[in-house]
Design a protein around this motif. Structure first.
Motif, PDB file in Angstrom:
ATOM      1  N   LEU A   1     -38.846  16.025  -0.536  1.00 33.25           N
ATOM      2  CA  LEU A   1     -38.084  17.270  -0.642  1.00 33.25           C
ATOM      3  C   LEU A   1     -36.959  17.125  -1.661  1.00 33.25           C
ATOM      4  N   GLY A   2     -36.537  18.223  -2.257  1.00 32.83           N
ATOM      5  CA  GLY A   2     -35.454  18.203  -3.221  1.00 32.83           C
ATOM      6  C   GLY A   2     -35.917  17.769  -4.595  1.00 32.83           C
ATOM      7  N   SER A   3     -35.244  18.231  -5.604  1.00 30.67           N
ATOM      8  CA  SER A   3     -35.625  17.934  -6.979  1.00 30.67           C
ATOM      9  C   SER A   3     -35.190  16.529  -7.373  1.00 30.67           C
ATOM     10  N   SER A   4     -36.030  15.842  -8.129  1.00 30.34           N
ATOM     11  CA  SER A   4     -35.658  14.542  -8.693  1.00 30.34           C
ATOM     12  C   SER A   4     -35.053  14.702 -10.083  1.00 30.34           C
ATOM     13  N   THR A   5     -34.902  15.948 -10.545  1.00 27.75           N
ATOM     14  CA  THR A   5     -34.310  16.227 -11.856  1.00 27.75           C
ATOM     15  C   THR A   5     -32.863  16.645 -11.685  1.00 27.75           C
ATOM     16  N   PRO A   6     -31.907  15.893 -12.235  1.00 29.17           N
ATOM     17  CA  PRO A   6     -30.498  16.282 -12.106  1.00 29.17           C
ATOM     18  C   PRO A   6     -30.165  17.432 -13.042  1.00 29.17           C
ATOM     19  N   GLY A   7     -29.086  18.109 -12.712  1.00 26.91           N
ATOM     20  CA  GLY A   7     -28.614  19.199 -13.559  1.00 26.91           C
ATOM     21  C   GLY A   7     -27.101  19.258 -13.543  1.00 26.91           C
ATOM     22  N   LEU A   8     -26.514  19.884 -14.571  1.00 27.05           N
ATOM     23  CA  LEU A   8     -25.072  20.062 -14.594  1.00 27.05           C
ATOM     24  C   LEU A   8     -24.742  21.260 -15.467  1.00 27.05           C
ATOM     25  N   ALA A   9     -23.611  21.872 -15.186  1.00 27.58           N
ATOM     26  CA  ALA A   9     -23.114  22.979 -15.993  1.00 27.58           C
ATOM     27  C   ALA A   9     -22.424  22.429 -17.233  1.00 27.58           C
ATOM     28  N   LEU A  10     -22.494  23.183 -18.323  1.00 30.93           N
ATOM     29  CA  LEU A  10     -21.839  22.787 -19.561  1.00 30.93           C
ATOM     30  C   LEU A  10     -20.575  23.605 -19.782  1.00 30.93           C
ATOM     31  N   PRO A  11     -19.515  23.019 -20.307  1.00 35.71           N
ATOM     32  CA  PRO A  11     -19.413  21.587 -20.660  1.00 35.71           C
ATOM     33  C   PRO A  11     -19.372  20.729 -19.398  1.00 35.71           C
ATOM     34  N   GLY A  12     -19.918  19.535 -19.492  1.00 32.43           N
ATOM     35  CA  GLY A  12     -19.968  18.664 -18.337  1.00 32.43           C
ATOM     36  C   GLY A  12     -20.014  17.215 -18.765  1.00 32.43           C
ATOM     37  N   ALA A  13     -20.041  16.342 -17.770  1.00 33.92           N
ATOM     38  CA  ALA A  13     -20.078  14.902 -18.034  1.00 33.92           C
ATOM     39  C   ALA A  13     -20.980  14.240 -17.008  1.00 33.92           C
ATOM     40  N   THR A  14     -21.748  13.288 -17.465  1.00 36.48           N
ATOM     41  CA  THR A  14     -22.587  12.518 -16.550  1.00 36.48           C
ATOM     42  C   THR A  14     -21.762  11.402 -15.921  1.00 36.48           C
ATOM     43  N   PRO A  15     -22.194  10.876 -14.771  1.00 37.66           N
ATOM     44  CA  PRO A  15     -21.492   9.715 -14.190  1.00 37.66           C
ATOM     45  C   PRO A  15     -21.596   8.503 -15.104  1.00 37.66           C
ATOM     46  N   TRP A  16     -20.611   7.618 -14.972  1.00 36.75           N
ATOM     47  CA  TRP A  16     -20.640   6.372 -15.724  1.00 36.75           C
ATOM     48  C   TRP A  16     -21.765   5.475 -15.232  1.00 36.75           C
ATOM     49  N   ARG A  17     -22.380   4.765 -16.151  1.00 39.29           N
ATOM     50  CA  ARG A  17     -23.273   3.656 -15.848  1.00 39.29           C
ATOM     51  C   ARG A  17     -22.750   2.460 -16.635  1.00 39.29           C
ATOM     52  N   THR A  18     -22.422   1.382 -15.971  1.00 36.91           N
ATOM     53  CA  THR A  18     -21.740   0.279 -16.630  1.00 36.91           C
ATOM     54  C   THR A  18     -22.589  -0.993 -16.612  1.00 36.91           C
TER      55      THR A  18
END
Length: 406
Positions: A8-25
């Motif tokens: 259940l639920g989408s595996s595709t993320p989405g965000l409104a623009l302007p926006g920022a993705t989470p950090w990956r370090t």
């Protein structure tokens, strides 16, 4: 993975623009020291809200890990509240099954009894909504805002200090939002949150002031379930500081002083590591709320030096220094709490490990407490005089540990 959350639920993320993705370090170094000591996951984030109160970290007892599901009853919880009081611990955790086996009215009695003993309480919850069919209760209390706030209001009224929320099972955006919703709602009611059966933290200690830990590792329950994990315990302990625990706090639920992992200490899986190894993991594994796997019988059947150490060990650290080690073989760390240092080491290899440690936190002529295993794997406590801080000689027995502290 589209199959997460029972599909259940989408595996595709989405965000409104302007926006920022989470950090990956990614932390890269010429050796292991900068990896173990990295603070990058916390450096790139900011607090998302102010704490509604000052949250108090500390130690906790936990009946479920050693006594399992049958311990979730009123009388056994009294025994673990008493254990927490005897140890001077701040908390006890009442695990899954309490709603059915104890009931809310008697839970309120337990809360009152714990407060009389100067012990505060964490309570276990199932995270489930329609995506999670895990049967353990309390259920359907965390998955939507109306139910969640009603539950948290009751917990606040009863003086409960935190929740352990379990069974998430996905990194889909919808589930990641649930983590944040639980944390932000809990802050409104002055409640701390531990996540179990969950994803890794991502700088959450700084982002959410009431966040106090994530499992996100094959933790201590596996030592109870399957002998393979006991056989591999030392090896895995020599991985966690380099991998899982370096990215954030790790709610392992460790320090098992039973020789046998059942209620009566005479059956079930067999611990292969020494007592000093177990004490060392109380420092080696970092989490601001530590649910230790002690049981009431340990007050009389565990070595007195082990109980005395566990009464004093802190859970928060002002400084961490990697001293020596290699993943899967051995690890030696130093951690500072206030002006007291703890140097701990564990050895996963089959032969005694002789090391020369550079310990500049102590001066020549100082005397430190030295916990070690003798050749028969029995715990010893000695006074060690530092002759040369740059060359402190220690020996760690196979599947054993050391602790130096002052």
């Amino acid at each position: 993975n589209p199959g997460e959350m029972n599909g259940l639920g989408s595996s595709t993320p989405g965000l409104a623009l302007p926006g920022a993705t989470p950090w990956r370090t990614i932390t890269v170094g010429s050796g292991l020291k900068p990896i173990v000591e990295t603070t990058v996951p916390f450096d790139v984030v900011e607090p998302l809200y102010e704490p509604s109160q000052e949250y108090k970290f500390g130690r906790s007892t936990w009946s479920w890990i050693m006594w399992q599901d049958p311990s979730i009853n009123y009388d056994d919880q009294i025994r673990f509240i008493d254990l927490a009081s005897e140890m001077g611990y701040e908390y006890t955790l009442i695990d899954g099954g309490w709603e059915k086996n104890i009931g809310r009215d008697r839970m309120e009695e337990l809360f009152k009894y714990a407060h009389q003993k100067n012990v505060d309480v964490f309570v276990w919850y199932n995270s489930n909504g329609y995506w999670n069919d895990a049967p353990q209760d309390a259920k359907q209390c965390m998955s939507n805002s109306v139910a969640r706030k009603k539950e948290m209001k009751w917990l606040q009224k009863c003086g409960v200090k935190g929740l352990k929320v379990d069974f998430f099972g996905s990194d889909k955006q919808q589930m990641m939002g649930l983590y944040e919703d639980i944390l932000t709602d809990a802050n409104e009611y002055g409640l701390m949150i531990i996540f179990h059966g969950c994803t890794i933290p991502r700088g959450w200690e700084r982002m959410y002031p009431n966040y106090v830990g994530s499992e996100a590792v094959l933790a201590s329950e596996n030592l109870i379930f399957n002998q393979h994990f006991d056989d591999m315990e030392a090896y895995n302990a020599c991985l966690h500081p380099f991998i899982r625990n370096t990215i954030g706090c790790m709610e392992f639920g460790g320090t098992l002083l039973n020789k046998r992992h059942n209620r009566t200490n005479d059956g079930g899986t067999i611990r292969k590591t020494t007592d000093v190894f177990q004490l060392a993991t109380a420092v080696l594994y970092q989490n601001p709320i530590q649910n230790f796997a002690l049981a009431p019988n340990n007050l009389t059947d565990a070595p007195a030096l082990a109980i005395d150490f566990m009464k004093q060990v802190p859970t928060t650290w002002d400084e961490t220094v990697f001293l020596d080690g290699y993943p899967g073989k051995y690890c030696v760390l130093a951690r500072r709490h206030g002006d007291r240092w703890y140097v701990v080491g564990v050895n996963a290899q089959k032969e005694p490990l002789k090391l020369s440690l550079n310990l500049p936190m102590w001066e020549k002529g100082e005397t430190v407490s030295y916990y070690l295993d003798d050749k028969k794997r029995q715990p010893q406590l000695e006074e060690l005089k530092i002759k040369n801080p740059a060359e402190v000689k220690v020996v760690i027995q196979p599947e054993g540990g050391i602790i130096l502290t002052k």
